[in-house]
Design an enzyme around this catalytic site. Sequence first.
Site: not given
Ligand code: PGA
Length: 264
Positions: A67, A136, A138
């Site tokens: 993304d 959440d 995702h």
């Molecule tokens: P993070 O992000 O590794 O910084 O916790 C993971 C994500 O949001 O997919």
Amino acid sequence: MRVMILRDAEAVAAAGAQRLAEVVRRNPAPVLGLATGGTVGGVYQELIRLHREQGLSLAHARSFNLDEYLGLSADDPQSYHRFMFEQLFAHVDLPRGNWQVPDGMAMDPRAEGRRYEAAIEAAGGIDIQLLGIGRDGHIGFNEPGSSLASRTRVKALAEQTRRDNARFFGALERVPRLAITMGVGTILSARECLLLATGESKAVAIAAMVEGPVTALVPASALQLHPATTVILDPAAASGLKLAEYYRAAEEAEAELRMLQKEA
Ligand code: PGA
């Protein structure tokens, strides 16, 4: 899903890098699905170490990132283009033309989504997709409510995600509201998925993903339908799992089986 609960965050990153390195070494033209975020940073450090110290080469690999924020150019310090360049691409031998991140500045983001899907297909599909998970639930920027069949497209960020990522932007108002992301369906099309999570803040999302119902409310739960997904966790991220003892016993039993097979 295969669930591995390892000692600490360092072991999680090392195991993730090890699996990616195996795919790269065994495959004459590996296609990697890559991710950004704090969790996968350790994986990239370990890959760089394997490149420098053990001659791991990415010269024959291609990669597609999950993304990118909409409206951020490739040289914006907060863009995922920049993250990938600084944390991995500048330090390994993956040729410049071999990696792609969705174009956050595309004039027509819908067309960019279609182009990205076609590029993945033309490369032969993704062999292994690296993933983090949001609090959440995702994966990529597929926020709760995402279609589990979705392909690369524009998605609005959830408020929680914007708050979680505000630490990188300095202020919540600076966090973009839209992103272009591979869809859940795109991720499910990868031949193998590798999801990493560490820390207590991920425990609820991990429990919902692994042991809850498959639901658009927890997009990562769609991975229950994927035939080759490995989830690698530290004890804190695994702390909400009801079957943690079973996963540990299953890993031990499988390690014994591998030993027996080696001896035979
Ligand atoms: P993070 O992000 O590794 O910084 O916790 C993971 C994500 O949001 O997919």
